[in-house]
Design a protein around this motif. Structure first.
Motif, short mmCIF file in Angstrom:
data_model
loop_
_atom_site.label_atom_id
_atom_site.label_comp_id
_atom_site.label_asym_id
_atom_site.label_seq_id
_atom_site.Cartn_x
_atom_site.Cartn_y
_atom_site.Cartn_z
N ILE A 21 38.76 37.90 22.36
CA ILE A 21 39.97 37.10 23.00
C ILE A 21 40.58 38.03 23.94
CG2 ILE A 21 42.09 35.94 22.92
CD1 ILE A 21 41.36 34.73 20.26
N LEU A 22 40.88 39.15 23.48
CA LEU A 22 41.63 40.13 24.43
C LEU A 22 40.66 40.43 25.75
CD1 LEU A 22 43.13 42.86 21.88
CD2 LEU A 22 44.20 40.96 23.24
N ALA A 23 39.28 40.27 25.36
CA ALA A 23 38.39 41.01 26.51
C ALA A 23 38.50 39.62 27.48
CB ALA A 23 36.97 41.14 25.88
N LEU A 24 38.59 38.48 27.02
CA LEU A 24 38.50 37.34 27.84
C LEU A 24 39.58 37.35 28.65
CD1 LEU A 24 37.15 34.52 25.44
CD2 LEU A 24 36.00 35.19 27.44
N ILE A 25 40.97 37.49 28.04
CA ILE A 25 42.21 37.84 29.00
C ILE A 25 42.01 38.62 29.82
CG2 ILE A 25 44.63 38.19 28.59
CD1 ILE A 25 44.50 37.07 25.72
N ALA A 26 41.55 39.79 29.53
CA ALA A 26 41.44 40.86 30.40
C ALA A 26 40.40 40.56 31.65
CB ALA A 26 40.76 42.34 30.04
N TRP A 28 39.82 37.40 32.67
CA TRP A 28 40.34 36.31 33.42
C TRP A 28 41.55 36.87 34.23
CZ3 TRP A 28 38.89 31.89 34.79
CH2 TRP A 28 39.65 30.89 35.17
N ALA A 29 42.38 37.99 33.85
CA ALA A 29 43.36 38.61 34.81
C ALA A 29 42.64 39.36 35.81
CB ALA A 29 44.13 39.62 33.75
N ILE A 30 41.56 40.05 35.44
CA ILE A 30 40.88 40.85 36.57
C ILE A 30 40.24 39.68 37.66
CG2 ILE A 30 38.77 41.97 37.25
CD1 ILE A 30 39.28 43.42 34.16
N LEU A 31 40.00 38.46 37.24
CA LEU A 31 39.57 37.61 38.08
C LEU A 31 40.40 37.12 39.06
CD1 LEU A 31 37.01 35.84 39.23
CD2 LEU A 31 37.90 34.31 37.49
N GLY A 33 43.59 38.45 39.39
CA GLY A 33 43.97 39.51 40.46
C GLY A 33 43.07 39.77 41.69
N SER A 34 41.77 39.50 41.54
CA SER A 34 41.14 39.64 42.73
C SER A 34 41.25 38.55 43.65
CB SER A 34 39.74 39.84 42.24
OG SER A 34 38.86 38.49 41.77
N LEU A 35 41.76 37.49 43.23
CA LEU A 35 42.05 36.37 43.94
C LEU A 35 43.34 36.29 44.78
CD1 LEU A 35 40.64 33.43 42.02
CD2 LEU A 35 39.60 34.40 44.09
N SER A 36 44.42 37.41 44.17
CA SER A 36 45.69 37.33 44.86
C SER A 36 45.84 37.62 46.10
CB SER A 36 46.33 38.51 44.00
OG SER A 36 45.83 39.92 44.19
N GLY A 37 44.93 38.35 46.88
CA GLY A 37 45.00 38.53 48.15
C GLY A 37 45.05 37.13 49.04
N LEU A 38 44.03 36.48 48.52
CA LEU A 38 43.79 35.08 49.48
C LEU A 38 44.98 34.13 48.87
CD1 LEU A 38 41.84 33.28 50.73
CD2 LEU A 38 41.08 32.71 48.35
N ILE A 39 45.31 34.04 47.43
CA ILE A 39 46.57 33.33 47.25
C ILE A 39 47.84 33.73 47.69
CG2 ILE A 39 47.82 32.45 45.19
CD1 ILE A 39 45.23 32.80 43.47
N GLY A 40 47.90 35.04 48.01
CA GLY A 40 49.19 35.52 48.56
C GLY A 40 49.44 35.35 50.10
#
Length: 79
Positions: A21-26, A28-31, A33-40
């Motif tokens: 579960i911790l690995a899945l959260i990490a 998902w957060a990386i994924l 976070g990588s979209l934050s430039g586009l969403i920003g």
């Protein structure tokens, strides 16, 4: 005739499931976070629903119910 309860034997599935579960959260957060430039680039009023939607996908897409069932019972489905 008093019977002693069987001693509790901890299952290895619970700590393994917790790390999964911790690995899945990490991941998902990386994924996300990588979209934050586009969403920003979106207006602030549009960013909030996007992040809420992505948060809801986390609940619906990832098989957490099945993983939790496996941690508890050793089977991927309850019942």
């Amino acid at each position: 005739m008093n019977r002693q309860p069987a001693p509790y034997e901890p299952s290895w599935r619970k700590p393994v499931g917790m790390f999964i579960i911790l690995a899945l959260i990490a991941l998902w957060a990386i994924l996300i976070g990588s979209l934050s430039g586009l969403i920003g680039r979106l207006p602030m009023i549009a960013q909030v629903p996007v992040y809420v939607f992505l948060g809801l996908i986390w609940i619906w897409v990832l098989p957490l119910k099945r993983l939790l069932a496996w941690m508890e019972t050793g089977r991927w489905r309850r019942g």
